[in-house]
Design a protein around this motif. Structure first.
Motif, mmCIF file in Angstrom:
data_model
loop_
_atom_site.group_PDB
_atom_site.id
_atom_site.type_symbol
_atom_site.label_atom_id
_atom_site.label_comp_id
_atom_site.label_asym_id
_atom_site.label_seq_id
_atom_site.Cartn_x
_atom_site.Cartn_y
_atom_site.Cartn_z
ATOM 1 N N PHE A 175 -17.108 21.889 -13.970
ATOM 2 C CA PHE A 175 -15.836 22.191 -13.308
ATOM 3 C C PHE A 175 -15.651 21.470 -11.980
ATOM 4 O O PHE A 175 -14.734 21.802 -11.230
ATOM 5 C CB PHE A 175 -15.702 23.706 -13.111
ATOM 6 N N LEU A 176 -16.488 20.489 -11.693
ATOM 7 C CA LEU A 176 -16.412 19.772 -10.421
ATOM 8 C C LEU A 176 -15.008 19.190 -10.214
ATOM 9 O O LEU A 176 -14.510 18.409 -11.017
ATOM 10 C CB LEU A 176 -17.454 18.653 -10.387
ATOM 11 N N GLN B 215 -30.141 16.517 -22.112
ATOM 12 C CA GLN B 215 -29.421 17.685 -21.602
ATOM 13 C C GLN B 215 -28.346 17.258 -20.602
ATOM 14 O O GLN B 215 -27.246 17.806 -20.593
ATOM 15 C CB GLN B 215 -30.396 18.664 -20.953
ATOM 16 N N ARG B 216 -28.660 16.272 -19.783
ATOM 17 C CA ARG B 216 -27.676 15.755 -18.826
ATOM 18 C C ARG B 216 -26.485 15.139 -19.576
ATOM 19 O O ARG B 216 -25.338 15.362 -19.198
ATOM 20 C CB ARG B 216 -28.321 14.711 -17.907
ATOM 21 N N GLN B 217 -26.771 14.405 -20.642
ATOM 22 C CA GLN B 217 -25.684 13.826 -21.442
ATOM 23 C C GLN B 217 -24.823 14.949 -22.020
ATOM 24 O O GLN B 217 -23.601 14.822 -22.068
ATOM 25 C CB GLN B 217 -26.249 12.967 -22.586
ATOM 26 N N SER B 218 -25.453 16.028 -22.464
ATOM 27 C CA SER B 218 -24.701 17.161 -23.020
ATOM 28 C C SER B 218 -23.741 17.744 -21.993
ATOM 29 O O SER B 218 -22.595 18.087 -22.314
ATOM 30 C CB SER B 218 -25.655 18.255 -23.509
ATOM 31 N N VAL B 219 -24.190 17.863 -20.751
ATOM 32 C CA VAL B 219 -23.324 18.404 -19.693
ATOM 33 C C VAL B 219 -22.153 17.454 -19.441
ATOM 34 O O VAL B 219 -20.996 17.890 -19.334
ATOM 35 C CB VAL B 219 -24.118 18.659 -18.384
ATOM 36 N N ALA B 220 -22.423 16.169 -19.384
ATOM 37 C CA ALA B 220 -21.357 15.194 -19.137
ATOM 38 C C ALA B 220 -20.339 15.200 -20.284
ATOM 39 O O ALA B 220 -19.124 15.165 -20.050
ATOM 40 C CB ALA B 220 -21.950 13.802 -18.957
ATOM 41 N N ILE B 221 -20.819 15.271 -21.511
ATOM 42 C CA ILE B 221 -19.924 15.304 -22.668
ATOM 43 C C ILE B 221 -19.148 16.607 -22.698
ATOM 44 O O ILE B 221 -17.951 16.629 -23.011
ATOM 45 C CB ILE B 221 -20.722 15.079 -23.966
ATOM 46 N N ALA C 206 -15.961 16.507 -20.667
ATOM 47 C CA ALA C 206 -14.844 15.819 -21.321
ATOM 48 C C ALA C 206 -14.248 16.672 -22.437
ATOM 49 O O ALA C 206 -13.021 16.791 -22.551
ATOM 50 C CB ALA C 206 -15.316 14.481 -21.872
ATOM 51 N N VAL C 207 -15.100 17.276 -23.239
ATOM 52 C CA VAL C 207 -14.617 18.083 -24.359
ATOM 53 C C VAL C 207 -13.880 19.325 -23.865
ATOM 54 O O VAL C 207 -12.816 19.679 -24.382
ATOM 55 C CB VAL C 207 -15.794 18.463 -25.295
ATOM 56 N N TYR C 208 -14.404 19.977 -22.845
ATOM 57 C CA TYR C 208 -13.784 21.194 -22.330
ATOM 58 C C TYR C 208 -12.353 20.938 -21.847
ATOM 59 O O TYR C 208 -11.468 21.753 -22.040
ATOM 60 C CB TYR C 208 -14.612 21.793 -21.185
ATOM 61 N N PHE C 209 -12.165 19.779 -21.253
ATOM 62 C CA PHE C 209 -10.836 19.465 -20.726
ATOM 63 C C PHE C 209 -10.011 18.660 -21.725
ATOM 64 O O PHE C 209 -9.107 17.915 -21.354
ATOM 65 C CB PHE C 209 -10.957 18.768 -19.360
ATOM 66 N N GLY D 276 -13.506 15.914 -35.051
ATOM 67 C CA GLY D 276 -12.282 15.127 -34.942
ATOM 68 C C GLY D 276 -12.087 14.394 -33.628
ATOM 69 O O GLY D 276 -11.021 13.828 -33.398
ATOM 70 N N LEU D 277 -13.096 14.375 -32.789
ATOM 71 C CA LEU D 277 -12.989 13.664 -31.518
ATOM 72 C C LEU D 277 -13.237 12.180 -31.759
ATOM 73 O O LEU D 277 -14.188 11.805 -32.441
ATOM 74 C CB LEU D 277 -14.026 14.214 -30.534
#
Length: 159
Positions: free
Chosen positions: A12-13, A58-64, A67-70, A103-104
């Protein structure tokens, strides 16, 4: 990612959730982070540690997840498994496949031919800044793509 912040703070940064009084709602941000991470990486458990303490996968998961959340419709991923170990590479590969299944659209910039063949539907090859061509990966072999890279020519069977 901001190394000193946890997963929720990174997710949420700049878009922090606030309560009715205008204060950052950390518990809601963590709850939302837990939801999106459960969808993307069900094994993720380190919600309350700085991301600097996380593995590369795990860091990649947070970064992805950010993007997905928004509601990103397309992800551009530049060498997402570079410098990751085999286990983390597998984790990121599975995440990419899951996102595709949801579908992304994913634009993957990748030099590892095995990842291209495993993760992509189509591959575009460039040589010296020029597009050699685009092929469906299920219609060509690793050698065909390597030939495009080295010779700068699209294989006859994919023309």
């Amino acid at each position: 990612l901001a190394d000193n912040l946890d997963a929720a703070s990174n997710l949420f940064l700049g878009r922090e959730l606030v309560n009715a009084f205008g204060f950052v709602d950390e518990s809601k941000m963590e709850a939302e982070t837990r939801k999106i991470m459960a969808r993307l990486n069900p094994n993720f458990r380190k919600f309350n540690v700085p991301v600097s303490a996380l593995s590369g996968g795990q860091r990649q998961s947070v970064a992805i997840a950010r993007a997905v959340y928004f509601n990103a419709k397309i992800l551009i991923m530049d060498e997402p498994t570079a410098a990751l170990g085999p286990h983390e590479t597998q984790m990121v590969s599975e995440l990419i496949q899951e996102l595709k299944a949801q579908g992304l659209g994913i634009f993957l910039i990748e030099h590892d031919i095995h990842n291209v063949m495993k993760l992509c539907d189509r591959a575009s090859v460039m040589k010296n800044g020029q597009l050699v061509g685009t092929v469906n990966v299920d219609e060509v072999t690793d050698e065909d793509i390597l030939s495009m890279i080295i010779l700068g020519k699209k294989p006859a069977k994919a023309a």
